[in-house]
Design a protein around this motif. Structure first.
Motif, PDB file in Angstrom:
ATOM      1  N   UNK A 322      50.565  27.051  34.085  1.00 18.70           N
ATOM      2  CA  UNK A 322      49.494  28.341  34.047  1.00 18.70           C
ATOM      3  C   UNK A 322      48.107  27.560  33.481  1.00 18.70           C
ATOM      4  N   UNK A 325      46.544  25.241  35.760  1.00 18.96           N
ATOM      5  CA  UNK A 325      46.074  25.702  36.771  1.00 18.96           C
ATOM      6  C   UNK A 325      44.798  26.443  36.528  1.00 18.96           C
ATOM      7  N   UNK A 326      44.647  27.117  35.495  1.00 19.84           N
ATOM      8  CA  UNK A 326      43.402  27.640  35.058  1.00 19.84           C
ATOM      9  C   UNK A 326      42.493  26.780  34.512  1.00 19.84           C
TER      10      UNK A 326
ATOM     11  N   UNK B 315      39.956  37.691  36.662  1.00 23.91           N
ATOM     12  CA  UNK B 315      40.711  36.693  37.043  1.00 23.91           C
ATOM     13  C   UNK B 315      40.311  36.553  38.675  1.00 23.91           C
ATOM     14  N   UNK B 318      37.603  34.414  39.027  1.00 23.26           N
ATOM     15  CA  UNK B 318      37.817  33.059  38.746  1.00 23.26           C
ATOM     16  C   UNK B 318      38.954  32.425  39.757  1.00 23.26           C
ATOM     17  N   UNK B 320      41.967  33.254  39.914  1.00 25.46           N
ATOM     18  CA  UNK B 320      43.275  32.990  39.363  1.00 25.46           C
ATOM     19  C   UNK B 320      44.265  33.830  40.079  1.00 25.46           C
ATOM     20  N   UNK B 321      43.890  34.917  40.773  1.00 25.36           N
ATOM     21  CA  UNK B 321      44.762  35.658  41.390  1.00 25.36           C
ATOM     22  C   UNK B 321      43.910  35.836  42.780  1.00 25.36           C
TER      23      UNK B 321
END
Lengths: 441, 512
Positions: A322, A325-326, B315, B318, B320-321
């Motif tokens: 994680x 990924x970020x 998120x 960004x 991320x989701x």
């Protein structure tokens, strides 16, 4: 701190060296040169001891290299001016016949130039008493020395050749395990690759009469097919989030089944003799080609893991997917790469094995995934991912090979060998755990 | 190596010991780790029916002290006495048997087990070898009733909210008849409403005669809940006073060791044009139609209660989701962001809320973590140029004043504040135009907080935009140029005149 770090990084190499030392000690025995080496030694000793024109009987037993010995001694002595009355290669009976013939011809003998074994024959050591008319010839043999059987060059090359397949496949497995995954399908892919390569050569490239191009094409196709299977596993893992253990377990069954179907349960051996070049040939400094290939692959993988961006990404994905990924790491692509690479390398392993055995059979690679995983783990790579080294894996593979080889040399039976090998794997990982417990990476 | 007095058998404890014997007393506790003396003679006293706040910067030795009390570490020297009797606690089990329970910041619950199963874990009620489930459930339910809280007993703990999980932890301590409760940052992950409820419970426990050791970085809360405060600095207690006898500024001074000129450093930046524009962002029920703009040279705060959709919103920005709908523009250009990689390429950086789980690879070195988002620029044909990486790292370490011995050491071995600075360094090196900070100062000591504020000021001074999510209202009011308040996945209010805004005003909007 520095020494501890060194010990941590190279501890397994130390263990490997100690193992080698141990097996060297227990396999030390009387050795004597054979073949050409023995011949030149005997020729020199003969010429030193005797005047030119000396009458010589050459005697050798029927062990490998002995015929070459006899031929070389005869040729070199004749060239140096000695007279070779007879050259015997075989049993004591043959030597007795030769002696009787020489006696019948009324000649005498100055020197018996013999191999270590022939020099011990009673008929040759007691010429003076049994055939008095021949005089009392001196028996000249190659000198003996003490040397471990384990450390003979042919044994060491043998070890390297034996482990080449497992070590090559372990490169891919290390990549996968560093990402925190596992690939159980590699054993089956070895079989699939061997069967595909052999089958292609038999059916498409003309069987025993296949050309080099046909063989290379067959091997490449087999390797690519295995890479495709690895890619499929990778897609299942990255797109559908199925645990790698499950996906590759399934692919292990599928791959093995496919290999049996394609080979119709039989071994495929209609392959040209030249096919064994990869597995048995030795073109560079006497190193077998399979071993050279293995070393090249390790060098490339080591550069990948320590110098390249992709290597760093593989570690990061295994350490914390994680967070990776970020940080903009393309996690799915990195994982896909690991499984494709593992598949491709299993394919390479299968081709090497087919070449070594000059056939392709669906039984190849059975249980190899476990030996491969063992090599990786003994090499210090953590199954939880994020840590590990390529050179560690190579050390691990050699540790396993050395233990197996050493036990063979010391006549440990195969059931006991399994028990020992299992214990060693456990001990290696335990050692690693203890070292990590002290907070060293 | 262990506590010097002989062990005393855990005889029947004497509850409500209200004589002058303290419930828990430590004297002369020392503890060293290789190379560091963490505790240098700590004396500490906790009475029954008292809430004692233990304060200090990160690295002051609070957590080591808690570990010694909880039995996870053994002291090198010193004595620990419970009810005036010296004890040796060599393991968490022995500590628990002696009546000490530690509630860590990270809960120690088994996610798949229910509240009841977790509470009784290790001392299950049985009859004839079988679990007496009904009896366990009744006891747990009675306990929660006494605590005055409502927790679903039959769902796996992972489905409970953070606050409820914490209640389960407290219940577990009470079932084990703990009389000394050590709470490490118990409010860090709670909403202000949940914090209120927790405080009610803590006061109730205090009334029942428990002694509570309470560790926090949130000074406001210390004034609300604690009776007394002990401050540690560099492994030594430097202050022990009742709460009425100390001011907030004094506390900070004592912790930092020098007077702090200004908690929130001032800056003078003129706001530029809009930089990041978010239009109609949606995802499920968490984010429903969020639009906002962040300007050049501006710190925009996004605040609200936990669960208001703040983290979820950033998120989505960004990548991320995946978002259901919405448009993100940077400098007027529409961005097609499908992954964090796209956002990073566009110049957006996200400092995640949870640095341990999402921000760092804890087992890897500082250098490796630092390189992660930046490697692509330091690569030639896929080969990392180590010299370049090192020089960038040295530059960022110096700029951020990260204290470390060796960039090859594991990031997990750094203190919280320094870990956060490593995360910051990752994004600084990337030279992002828009930086999103999600709870950047959570769990960080006063000194490190101040440095992060200074850094935010430096960044906006060179024209970057910062979006900061924070639950700490003083921080929001002290640092932001503009405040957006969220509730239920929507933006429910905007405060442009921050200088005159109040915490009450924000809270009203947050409960909208």
């Amino acid at each position: 701190m520095k020494t501890r770090r060194l010990l941590a990084d190279y501890g397994m190499i130390l263990v490997l060296v100690l193992l080698c030392a141990f097996f060297s000690a227990v396999t030390t025995s009387e050795q004597s040169p054979t073949g050409e080496a023995a011949a030149s030694q005997v020729v020199q000793a003969t010429l030193k001891a005797m005047p030119p024109g000396a009458r010589v009987l050459v005697a050798a037993s029927d062990q490998p290299g002995d015929a070459a010995f006899a031929a070389r001694v005869e040729r070199d002595l004749e060239a140096a001016g000695a007279r070779v009355l007879a050259s015997v290669t075989g049993e004591p009976r043959d030597a007795r016949e030769a002696l009787q013939k020489i006696q019948a011809a009324g000649s005498a003998i100055d020197v018996v130039a013999a191999t270590r074994v022939a020099g011990g024959w009673r008929v040759l050591t007691s010429v003076a008493s049994e055939f008095p008319s021949l005089g009392s010839p001196r028996v000249i043999m190659p000198a003996s020395y003490r040397w471990p059987n384990f450390l003979k060059p042919e044994n060491l090359l043998n070890i390297a050749n034996q482990i080449a397949v497992i070590a090559i496949v372990a490169v891919g497995m290390t990549l996968v395990i560093i990402t925190g995954g596992i690939d159980l399908s590699v054993g089956s892919l070895i079989a699939l690759s061997a069967v595909l390569a052999a089958g292609f050569i038999r059916d498409q490239a003309g069987g025993v009469a296949a050309s080099t191009g046909g063989m290379v094409l067959g091997c490449l196709l087999a390797i690519l097919a295995c890479g495709a299977v690895g890619g499929f596993s990778g897609l299942m893992i990255t797109r559908f989030a199925i645990p790698p253990f499950i996906v590759t377990l399934a692919m292990m069954l599928v791959g093995s089944g496919l290999a049996y179907i394609l080979a119709r349960g039989q071994s495929i051996y209609q392959i040209p003799d030249a096919f064994v070049w990869l597995g048995r040939g030795a073109d560079l400094l006497g190193l077998p080609n399979a071993v050279v290939l293995m070393l090249v692959l390790y060098a490339l993988a080591h550069v990948l893991m320590s110098r390249m961006k992709l290597g760093r990404y593989l570690y990061a994905v295994g350490g914390n997917a994680e967070a990776a990924r970020l940080s903009g790491v393309p996690v799915r692509r990195v994982l896909l790469f690991a499984y494709v690479a593992s598949g491709l390398l299993a394919g390479v392993g299968g081709v090497v094995m087919a070449s070594q055995l000059k056939s392709g059979s669906p039984t190849y690679g059975n249980m190899y995934e476990l030996y491969v995983i063992a090599a990786v783990v003994v090499g210090g790579t953590s199954l939880s991912g994020g840590e590990g080294r390529m050179l560690g894996t190579l050390t691990g593979a050699f540790t396993i090979a050395v233990i197996q080889n050493g036990m063979n040399l010391t006549n440990v039976e195969s059931y006991t060998q399994k028990v020992v090998l299992g214990s060693v794997i456990l001990a290696a990982v335990l050692l690693d755990r203890l070292r990590q417990g002290r907070g060293i990476r | 190596m262990s506590l010097s007095s002989p062990p005393v058998s855990p005889s029947s404890p004497n509850p409500r010991n209200s004589t002058n014997r303290p419930l828990l007393s430590l004297s002369g506790i020392e503890k060293s780790f290789p190379g560091v003396r963490t505790l240098r003679g700590v004396d500490l006293r906790l009475e029954a029916g008292e809430i004692l706040a233990v304060l200090g910067e990160n690295g002051a030795g609070k957590s080591t002290l808690m570990k010694i009390i909880g039995g996870a570490e053994a002291a090198d020297a010193g004595t620990l006495a419970i009810d005036g009797m010296a004890r040796v606690v060599r393991s968490p089990q022995e500590a628990r048997a002696a009546g000490v329970a530690v509630i860590h910041q990270e809960f120690h619950l088994i996610p798949a087990l229910t509240a009841v199963e977790n509470i009784f874990l290790g001392q299950e009620e049985t009859s004839g070898g079988f679990l007496a489930r009904r009896r366990e459930r009744e006891q747990a339910s009675a306990l929660f009733q006494r605590m005055g809280v409502d927790v679903d007993l039959d769902v796996p703990c992972r489905l409970l909210s953070t606050a409820q999980q914490q209640l389960v932890e407290i219940a577990k301590a009470l079932i084990h008849r703990a009389r000394i409760l050590v709470m490490d940052e118990p409010t860090a992950a709670l909403t202000s409403h949940e914090v209120e409820k927790l405080f009610v419970l803590m006061r109730e426990l205090r009334a029942q005669g428990l002694g509570i050791l309470y560790i926090s970085h949130r000074l406001e809360e210390v004034f609300t809940i604690a009776d007394r405060v002990t401050i540690l600095r560099d492994g030594v207690p430097v202050c022990d006073r009742s709460i009425g006898a100390i001011t907030r500024d004094e506390m900070i001074e004592r912790m930092v060791g020098r007077p702090l000129d200004q908690e929130f450093p001032s800056r003078r930046v003129t706001r530029g044009g809009p930089r990041l524009e978010v239009l109609g962002l949606r995802r499920g029920t968490a984010v429903r139609d969020v639009s906002f703009r962040a300007h050049r040279g501006e710190i925009l705060a996004l605040t609200g209660l936990v669960g208001a959709g703040r983290t979820e919103t950033v998120r989505l920005v960004f990548g991320a989701d995946p978002k259901d709908a919405g448009e993100i523009r940077l400098d007027g250009r529409v961005l097609d962001i499908r992954s964090p990689r796209d956002a990073i390429d566009a110049g957006i950086g996200l400092l995640t809320e949870d640095r341990k789980l999402q921000g760092l690879v804890l087992r890897h070195s500082i250098r490796e973590n630092f390189g992660l988002p930046n490697l692509r620029r330091w690569c030639r044909r896929g080969v990392v140029q180590h010299g370049r990486e090192r020089s960038e790292l040295d530059r960022c370490i110096a700029a951020l004043r990260i204290r470390l011995a060796d960039p090859e050491m594991r990031v997990g071995h750094l203190s919280g504040g320094n870990q956060q600075k490593v995360v910051l360094a990752k994004w600084l090196a990337h030279d992002c135009e828009v930086l999103i900070f999600d709870e950047p100062t959570r769990g960080i000591d006063v000194g490190a907080k101040h440095e992060i504020y200074l850094l935010m000021n430096e960044l906006v001074a060179v024209g970057k935009s910062i979006v900061v999510i924070s639950s700490e209202l003083p921080e929001v009011l002290g640092m932001a140029d503009r405040i957006l308040v969220m509730h239920g996945g929507r933006i429910t209010g905007e405060i442009t005149d921050v200088a005159r805004a109040t915490q009450e005003q924000i809270l009203r909007l947050a409960h909208a």
